[in-house]
Design a protein around this motif. Structure first.
Motif, mmCIF file in Angstrom:
data_model
loop_
_atom_site.group_PDB
_atom_site.id
_atom_site.type_symbol
_atom_site.label_atom_id
_atom_site.label_comp_id
_atom_site.label_asym_id
_atom_site.label_seq_id
_atom_site.Cartn_x
_atom_site.Cartn_y
_atom_site.Cartn_z
ATOM 1 N N GLU D 222 0.869 -1.169 0.000
ATOM 2 C CA GLU D 222 0.000 0.000 0.000
ATOM 3 C C GLU D 222 0.910 1.223 0.000
ATOM 4 N N LYS D 224 0.835 4.882 0.487
ATOM 5 C CA LYS D 224 0.081 6.049 0.930
ATOM 6 C C LYS D 224 1.016 7.253 1.007
ATOM 7 N N ARG D 225 0.413 8.431 1.163
ATOM 8 C CA ARG D 225 1.206 9.644 1.245
ATOM 9 C C ARG D 225 2.253 9.522 2.363
ATOM 10 N N THR D 228 4.985 3.610 2.471
ATOM 11 C CA THR D 228 4.655 2.316 1.875
ATOM 12 C C THR D 228 4.712 1.228 2.935
#
Lengths: 246, 246, 246, 246
Positions: D222, D224-225, D228
């Motif tokens: 995943e 994400k901002r 990871t």
């Protein structure tokens, strides 16, 4: 026998902090004053005659009975930190980023003849952690509610182990180096891989040796009548970077 | 400063058991008598001027410096045993199947204010383990060279933790139950899944609670200039079954 | 029966490309001309009477018999690419970064009624791959020795699947979008996590849907008389990002 | 353009089997007759002006749109079966234990120029699978509702691939040997490790070569901002044993 103790029957368990009043279970009511004449290992009955066993409150029970704020670090990761740093039970430990207090409590429990200083800047987290430490009757935790980046300058002593589970972990690494004894370890716990890489690089740059970056996976096995198969309740929790001041 | 200490430079490290004689390294010769006037954290030079750091001999160094007979249990597994049983450092531990002595030594190290009884029937293994315990200067290990199935009957005390890493583990489970305190844990370590299942079933049958069967995987991450990627040095070592006497 | 065929006995196997001459095995010599009167499934004997079985040369044999330059992509990853993109065997596929040709060969094999265009700019790699394609008698591979970033502009057709295993993968993503049919898939294979993240982000930005980033692990099990245990020959190979043009 | 097609917008997708009537979506109503004048890749609007893209119905959509009875085999496992057996798309395949029909449908899809015979004895499962095959418009699946142990005796042809996902897999292994071509593969899929071991042993005993026992794990990442991290939706599904008739 003194509190706290745990009353347990199958998967039901209750943490008892005082030997007074009544405990309402779905198996009936337990008169807690009766505990005064019992000892660890004895049984106690509800008014319906259902028996609960009295066991000591140990670190393995923290997970069930602690109040939660942030996601607590799991035993698989705590075990790796202890084993890979070779923690002696009379160490001086700094835990930065108290969170729920799970790690500080576990460390204080194992490090029974040493001390744990835990620092958290968010008051609401610190409050819940304080309550957890009280429940666990851990007397060797010193809790500081402040930003570890400022307060650490006042620490005179040399630490055997410093564990970071906090946002500004990178900024604190040079200070961690100064605060550690020769031979001591810095551990940084982090959920994301990019941050883990930065931590690794800064630790190398600051002079840490034997720096290792890893994650611990626990694969459970379910043994049913029809057969055995693996499963994981939780796969990824966080990455651990460990380095040693040499 | 007293021996043992470790002299370390980059990935080279030497365990020093006596502060006398000379140590030949590929960086030159070190006069070990000089260590008498040094302290932990100091440096010592070879005759070529290359400097080694003096660090304490801790559990994390056992892996490098112990003599080996059987495959030793790894820190990832030792950590899981400690964390999932909530070992207090003043416990009474029985370790059956000494092997190299790695687990007994680690447990004695963490359980510094308690005692570890370790039993091994193969004399040649016991001899190597004894040498490892001597190197580590662990005074709280009691080594017995015998078959634990027979000798255990003589144990009067109640144990907090019993760990089995031996062939006849199944046969010993009922005895382990008798030897444990209420709230204490039995841990069985085993390389094969079929044996793990049998252990699990016998533990359930003997009355152990919270019985859990799992394996611990350590995934390392390598952070190179071109990028980060996972790797495992060792994937599978053994399965762990943990249960509690309640 | 026409070449190529494989002669196999236990773990020994030989790829036979021509039914002429003699094959020297450690079990004796085989006269390959005898193969002309045999069929798949028959046996052939060495001059010492040791028998080899004649089997067809299939994709599973590519791994053993292909010449190697770069590290070839493994079947576990090839299988994931095929299954997660739903490859139909009459597709038009672009494979950028031929490498050893393993992936192109596998894809051409499965996509028997379609075509595979494979592009590689390093001549020495392309040469080895060409030899591998010749060995496998794959007629539906079109090999281009050039930089795909330039040559792709000339492609008129619409692709069902584009796979990138090359350095400048990021730069090619917008071109891949243009070259794909609606409903088609882009797959990017990459050994490092940072690059994988960049690929993921650029694919999202370029409009790909159902973008997924993952890695495939194959855990083998060894069933020995003493018991069953897991092992991995290779843990990490590469990360796969898959997205769909919708 | 002919049905079936898929209408897709973000994570919403609808399988359209007939170009008539109206489709009610939460974005408004689509008049399906309009699809008659559209082609794959076009958009179609709801009465509220929200646009859906028309894409072909491919194997990757089976998972979303198939009706379920048993737990279907996952793409990670299907991919491994295809890649590790080197399936050519003009093969003769026997699939014993139809279940939901997911594997048979996937195999028929890849093996477009060959045939798949699928056998299931439970009528209610067979009925649901039949409906799934109809939806997928797969014409190369022959469905038999019977016990494969009996019906297989009537099979005259030689199979390239036999896959077992059924209770009495062990009993069928000797028959599978007889039914396979030389060079063909038997694959047995099984959720439990004890059964996997038995399958492995019987396959060895029956003469299969290159027998391998493994499981495929898909680790998702995943991005994400904040960073990871890995996760798994499903860790364990089943073990795969593959052997080859040589």
């Amino acid at each position: 026998m003194k509190p706290p103790v745990v009353l347990i029957r199958d998967k039901y368990s209750f943490l008892i902090e005082r030997f007074e009043g009544k405990l309402h279970t779905h198996d009936g009511i337990i008169n807690l004053e009766e505990l005064r004449n019992k000892k660890i290992g004895d049984e106690i009955s509800t008014h319906l005659g259902v028996k609960y066993r009295i066991i000591p409150f140990r670190a393995v029970d923290f997970f069930k009975h602690f109040k939660r704020s942030a996601t607590p670090i799991m035993p698989k990761d705590i075990g790796a930190i202890i084993a890979h740093t070779g923690l002696s039970p009379d160490s001086l430990i700094l835990d930065a980023g108290t969170g729920t207090g799970m790690l500080a409590a576990y460390l204080a429990y194992f490090n029974k003849y040493g001390e744990v200083i835990t620092v958290e800047k968010r008051k609401e987290f610190a409050k819940i952690a304080r309550e957890n430490f009280r429940i666990a009757r851990l007397k060797n935790i010193h809790q500081i509610v402040s930003d570890v980046l400022f307060v650490a300058d006042g620490f005179k002593k040399e630490f055997d182990l410093i564990v970071l589970d906090m946002k500004d972990d990178i900024k604190f690494i040079p200070k961690a180096w100064d605060l550690l004894k020769v031979g001591g370890h810095l551990v940084v716990y982090n959920p994301y891989i990019e941050d883990t890489r930065k931590v690794y690089e800064v630790m190398i740059k600051e002079g840490f040796k034997s720096v290792e970056s890893f994650e611990i996976i626990k694969i459970n096995y379910e043994h049913k009548r029809v057969g055995t198969r693996p499963f994981t309740r939780v796969w990824h929790t966080g990455f651990i970077v460990i380095g040693r001041k040499i």
